[in-house]
Design a protein around this motif. Structure first.
Motif, short mmCIF file in Angstrom:
data_model
loop_
_atom_site.label_atom_id
_atom_site.label_comp_id
_atom_site.label_asym_id
_atom_site.label_seq_id
_atom_site.Cartn_x
_atom_site.Cartn_y
_atom_site.Cartn_z
N ILE A 169 -11.05 -6.31 -5.02
CA ILE A 169 -10.98 -4.88 -4.81
C ILE A 169 -9.59 -4.44 -5.26
CG2 ILE A 169 -10.87 -3.03 -3.09
CD1 ILE A 169 -12.99 -4.54 -1.52
N LEU A 170 -9.52 -3.44 -6.10
CA LEU A 170 -8.25 -2.95 -6.62
C LEU A 170 -7.90 -1.64 -5.93
CD1 LEU A 170 -8.81 -3.62 -10.44
CD2 LEU A 170 -7.95 -5.18 -8.68
N VAL A 171 -6.75 -1.61 -5.28
CA VAL A 171 -6.25 -0.41 -4.62
C VAL A 171 -5.23 0.22 -5.56
CG1 VAL A 171 -5.13 0.53 -2.58
CG2 VAL A 171 -6.57 -1.52 -2.38
N VAL A 172 -5.56 1.38 -6.12
CA VAL A 172 -4.66 2.06 -7.05
C VAL A 172 -3.73 2.96 -6.25
CG1 VAL A 172 -4.49 3.54 -9.08
CG2 VAL A 172 -6.47 2.01 -8.80
N ASN A 173 -2.43 2.66 -6.31
CA ASN A 173 -1.43 3.41 -5.55
C ASN A 173 -0.94 4.63 -6.30
OD1 ASN A 173 -1.24 1.70 -3.21
ND2 ASN A 173 -0.12 0.21 -4.45
N ALA A 174 -0.36 5.57 -5.55
CA ALA A 174 0.17 6.80 -6.15
C ALA A 174 1.35 6.50 -7.07
CB ALA A 174 0.58 7.77 -5.05
N ASP A 175 2.04 5.38 -6.87
CA ASP A 175 3.19 5.05 -7.73
C ASP A 175 2.78 4.37 -9.03
OD1 ASP A 175 2.46 2.53 -6.89
OD2 ASP A 175 4.32 2.11 -5.81
N GLY A 176 1.46 4.27 -9.30
CA GLY A 176 0.99 3.69 -10.55
C GLY A 176 0.79 2.20 -10.53
N THR A 177 0.98 1.55 -9.38
CA THR A 177 0.73 0.11 -9.25
C THR A 177 -0.66 -0.11 -8.66
OG1 THR A 177 1.70 -0.01 -7.03
CG2 THR A 177 3.18 -0.32 -8.92
N ILE A 178 -1.09 -1.36 -8.72
CA ILE A 178 -2.34 -1.77 -8.10
C ILE A 178 -2.05 -2.86 -7.08
CG2 ILE A 178 -4.42 -3.16 -8.53
CD1 ILE A 178 -4.92 -1.56 -11.03
N ALA A 179 -2.68 -2.76 -5.92
CA ALA A 179 -2.68 -3.86 -4.96
C ALA A 179 -4.05 -4.52 -5.05
CB ALA A 179 -2.41 -3.36 -3.54
N ALA A 180 -4.07 -5.76 -5.56
CA ALA A 180 -5.34 -6.46 -5.79
C ALA A 180 -5.71 -7.27 -4.55
CB ALA A 180 -5.22 -7.38 -7.00
N LEU A 181 -6.83 -6.94 -3.95
CA LEU A 181 -7.32 -7.60 -2.75
C LEU A 181 -8.28 -8.71 -3.13
CD1 LEU A 181 -8.13 -7.92 0.28
CD2 LEU A 181 -9.67 -5.99 -0.05
N SER A 182 -8.06 -9.89 -2.60
CA SER A 182 -8.97 -11.02 -2.82
C SER A 182 -9.27 -11.67 -1.47
CB SER A 182 -8.34 -12.05 -3.77
OG SER A 182 -7.11 -12.54 -3.23
N TRP A 183 -10.35 -12.41 -1.42
CA TRP A 183 -10.72 -13.11 -0.20
C TRP A 183 -11.37 -14.42 -0.57
CZ3 TRP A 183 -12.74 -8.63 -2.05
CH2 TRP A 183 -14.07 -8.61 -2.45
N GLN A 184 -11.40 -15.32 0.39
CA GLN A 184 -11.96 -16.63 0.12
C GLN A 184 -13.44 -16.64 0.48
OE1 GLN A 184 -10.30 -18.77 -1.71
NE2 GLN A 184 -8.57 -17.35 -1.68
N GLU B 291 3.15 -1.84 -18.17
CA GLU B 291 4.14 -1.00 -18.82
C GLU B 291 3.57 0.42 -18.89
OE1 GLU B 291 6.28 -0.89 -23.14
OE2 GLU B 291 6.13 -2.85 -22.15
N GLY B 292 3.63 1.10 -17.76
CA GLY B 292 3.03 2.41 -17.61
C GLY B 292 2.55 2.56 -16.18
N SER B 293 1.52 3.39 -15.97
CA SER B 293 1.01 3.65 -14.62
C SER B 293 -0.51 3.58 -14.62
CB SER B 293 1.45 5.05 -14.15
OG SER B 293 2.85 5.16 -14.09
N PHE B 294 -1.04 2.86 -13.62
CA PHE B 294 -2.48 2.86 -13.41
C PHE B 294 -2.88 4.18 -12.74
CE2 PHE B 294 -1.59 -1.77 -13.39
CZ PHE B 294 -2.45 -2.16 -14.39
N ILE B 295 -3.93 4.82 -13.26
CA ILE B 295 -4.40 6.10 -12.73
C ILE B 295 -5.67 5.92 -11.90
CG2 ILE B 295 -5.17 8.42 -13.33
CD1 ILE B 295 -2.20 7.83 -13.89
N ILE C 14 0.85 -1.18 0.00
CA ILE C 14 0.00 0.00 0.00
C ILE C 14 0.89 1.23 0.00
CG2 ILE C 14 -1.86 1.21 1.15
CD1 ILE C 14 -2.56 -1.59 0.08
N SER C 15 0.76 2.06 -1.04
CA SER C 15 1.61 3.23 -1.20
C SER C 15 0.77 4.45 -1.55
CB SER C 15 2.67 2.98 -2.29
OG SER C 15 3.48 4.11 -2.50
#
Length: 679
Positions: free
Chosen positions: A477-492, A508-512, A457-458
């Motif tokens: 749930i997709l957490v879009v970070n300021a550095d252009g990455t995504i932290a993808a949350l999953s649960w069972q 190859e780029g940044s997620f906005i 998480i950034s």
């Protein structure tokens, strides 16, 4: 000598990538169900993992910041794109069907959107607009409050300067308003102000003490009253007549002559002579009265929302009402529309009247309002709710704000999931969920989601999902970070369980930004094309093996292809493949896949053509590669008579895969390449 062999098999990766300080915690269950490092994979309901979906290219965007799904009528879905200084509406093919630049904001980053039947309310601290859908046609208008029969505007009013008095020069016609402190500005011109709850339209600025205005509805009169004993009263006391139910405020007292001046709040004829007048300390008889010019009073107010004071920076809906909050000049205020109309904010005590109050503990800044059966309110100092679940009714008398937890929320818009809401905490580096728990008695509680995954998480800038309508077994749930990455949350099983997994996704780029659209997940991506940044709208799909991908199924070197199931426009013309143009990736190295096989890497010429592409049959996919990684934790596999006293590292490893493209296995500094195959 006997040899003892121990084999460990890991089939459960529910927690995905967890913090590196679990390295020496090999006795913990969480480490045995997780990965040391990962990227671009996703957790499955079977507790295994696979590549994340690729991205289909939909269209090139301009200055898009956010994207929402709107449903203006039954069975209709559209994408609302928030740009810097404009909005766009797209259909499910990504085609533009409406655009308007007549908005109040220059930066679309903090714009909110809230759908309400055929109207979508769109706003920021700079203003509010209404996107209306009528029989297939969209239009955009400025938000306008309802107008009453007497010409009064049904907007919420607020006291911003509580200790200041205001005095009108007359009760009708063109007047001046005089304050006892320098509180006025040119920004008041054009607004409505109220004196003792009656409106005055401000027409001119004279000084910081004086405004000019026109009375909309006759202002209440003031009276001088002779009473039997003025010692019963104090300045600013609210007084009531016993017989006429006259209500007023005391503005002057002369105890020597037993004379008081009152501003009328109710019953303009004033109290009767001989009537008892009651205040907080007692009552006395009125022995005489006379009409006098309007008196200065603290009972005055001005619009809660205006260009002068700012507009709500967040909104929600509940029980058929529109909720505005996060006002710059009144951060602890919440305004709720009446039950009569969502543009009617006329405050009162009736069940259908609007609400405008300062609520919460220790003057919170309200961030978000979410309808979860109960009205959930997130502030910078905690999570609150207004009970509406049992009776579904929200009225001024039932608007009771209850604090649930001290965990504050940031300004990142939260997302709904099952019986809860996921939000970014006020510190900006953690994600939590407010959940409705219990079997018989349901209550709200808050739990952190990122305790074991804080490294992923950034400074989140956006949350997405889950796409509740999708037919896929897995939801994210997709957490879009300021550095252009995504932290993808999953649960069972459900999001309340402890088996929560996060894994980083990159491209190859940044997620906005990202949003659940059309039963899937769509994203705004910045890509570097020919040395410049190009913003694109792309769609995650299990059928895409590349990013920014397009597809074609023709052998001809000159055919114009159908792309992703529909006609495609880029830069004003159709996309053509195989010797023609891939217009959205000029000058880039792309990969081509066909029927699950890697055809190879090719350079796209600056005019969009591809040189050297082999001619072959079958569907081809053109796009950018992305790499996936899964690094397991070190495993203890002992082959020794001294079992239990010696830790030996892995001597051998086996990996089971299904239906995969090519992959690499790295072990002890050696790398093995396994080519693509289908099973």
């Amino acid at each position: 000598m006997a040899r003892i062999k121990k084999t460990e098999i890991q089939r459960d990766f529910s927690f995905m990538e967890i913090r590196e300080d679990f390295l020496e915690s090999d006795d913990l269950e969480i480490r045995q169900q997780s990965l040391k490092a990962a990227s671009n994979i996703r957790s499955l309901a079977t507790r295994a993992f696979e590549n994340r979906p690729g991205l289909y290219y939909e269209r090139t965007l301009g200055s898009a910041r956010q994207i929402y799904e709107i449903r203006p009528a039954a069975g209709l879905k559209y994408a609302l794109v928030i740009n810097d200084g404009s909005i766009d509406v797209l259909d499910d093919d990504g085609d533009l069907i409406f655009s308007d630049s007549g908005v109040s904001w220059a930066d679309g980053s903090n714009v909110w959107a809230e759908g309400f039947r055929e109207n979508t309310f769109i706003g920021s601290g700079d203003g509010i607009h209404v996107l209306n859908y009528d029989n297939g046609t969209f239009s955009l208008q400025n938000f306008v409050f309802e107008t009453g029969l007497s010409g009064n505007i049904r907007q919420p009013y607020w006291v911003f300067d509580k200790n200041v008095t205001v005095q009108p020069s007359a009760t009708t016609g063109a007047i001046t308003l005089t304050a006892n402190q320098p509180i006025f500005s040119t920004g008041h011109v054009g607004l409505r102000m109220r004196y003792a709850r009656r409106e005055i339209e401000i027409t001119g600025f004279v000084s910081s003490f004086v405004l000019q205005g026109t009375v909309i509805d006759a202002l209440p009169p003031s009276y001088v009253l002779q009473v039997s004993n003025a010692d019963e009263f104090r300045l600013d006391d609210a007084v009531v007549g016993a017989d006429t139910n006259f209500q007023g405020q005391i503005t002057y007292i002369d105890t020597a002559t037993s004379i008081i001046n009152v501003v009328t709040l109710s019953f303009f004829d004033g109290p009767d002579v001989g009537e008892n007048l009651s205040g907080p300390s007692g009552s006395t008889e009125i022995t005489g009265k006379a009409l006098i010019p309007p008196q200065p009073t603290t009972v005055w107010d001005e619009p809660l929302m205006s260009d002068l004071r700012g507009w709500p920076r967040s909104a929600g809906t509940a029980a058929g009402r529109l909720v505005f909050l996060d006002f710059e000049a009144a951060q602890d205020a919440v305004a709720v529309s009446s039950a009569r109309a969502v543009t009617d904010f006329d405050v009162g005590a009736g069940d259908d009247d609007a609400i405008a109050r300062s609520v919460g503990d220790n003057a919170p800044r309200w961030r978000h309002a979410i309808n979860m059966g109960d009205l959930l309110l997130l502030a910078d100092n905690g999570v609150y709710f207004v009970p509406t679940r049992d009776n579904g009714i929200l009225t001024p008398s039932t608007f009771n704000v209850i604090k649930v937890d001290e965990t504050g929320a940031s300004n990142v818009r939260p997302v709904r999931v099952e019986d809860g809401v996921v939000f970014v905490e006020a510190g900006g580096e953690s994600v939590s969920a407010a959940l409705l728990d219990g079997n018989v008695y349901l209550k709200w509680s808050v739990r952190t989601m990122t305790r074991y995954h804080s490294q992923l998480i950034s400074s989140p800038v956006a949350l997405c999902g889950p796409s509740l309508a999708t037919g896929a077994a897995e939801k994210y749930i997709l957490v879009v970070n300021a550095d252009g990455t995504i932290a993808a949350l999953s649960w069972q099983e459900n999001i309340r369980s402890e088996q929560i997994g996060f894994v980083p996704w990159n491209t190859e780029g940044s997620f906005i930004a990202a949003a659940p659209l059309f039963d899937g997940y769509w994203t705004i991506v910045d890509r570097t094309i020919q040395g410049g940044t190009v913003r694109m709208l792309e769609r995650f799909s299990n059928e895409a093996f590349l990013d920014s991908a397009v597809e074609g199924d023709s052998n001809s070197l000159s055919d114009v292809l159908e792309v992703n199931g529909g006609s495609f426009e880029a830069n004003g013309g159709p996309l053509t493949l195989n010797g023609a143009r891939i217009q959205h990736l000029p000058g880039e190295e792309i990969s081509i896949y066909s029927n699950g096989w890697d055809v190879g890497d090719f350079d796209v010429n600056t005019d969009g053509t591809i040189t050297g592409e082999p001619v072959f049959s079958g569907t081809r996919q053109y796009g950018l590669k992305f790499s996936s990684l899964a690094a397991p934790w070190p495993r203890e596999i002992v082959e020794s008579p001294r079992i239990g006293t010696l830790k030996a590292r892995i001597l051998g490893v086996s990996i089971s895969v299904q239906d995969t493209l090519g992959f690499h296995v790295k072990l002890n500094g050696y790398e093995s390449r396994v080519h693509a195959y289908n099973v």
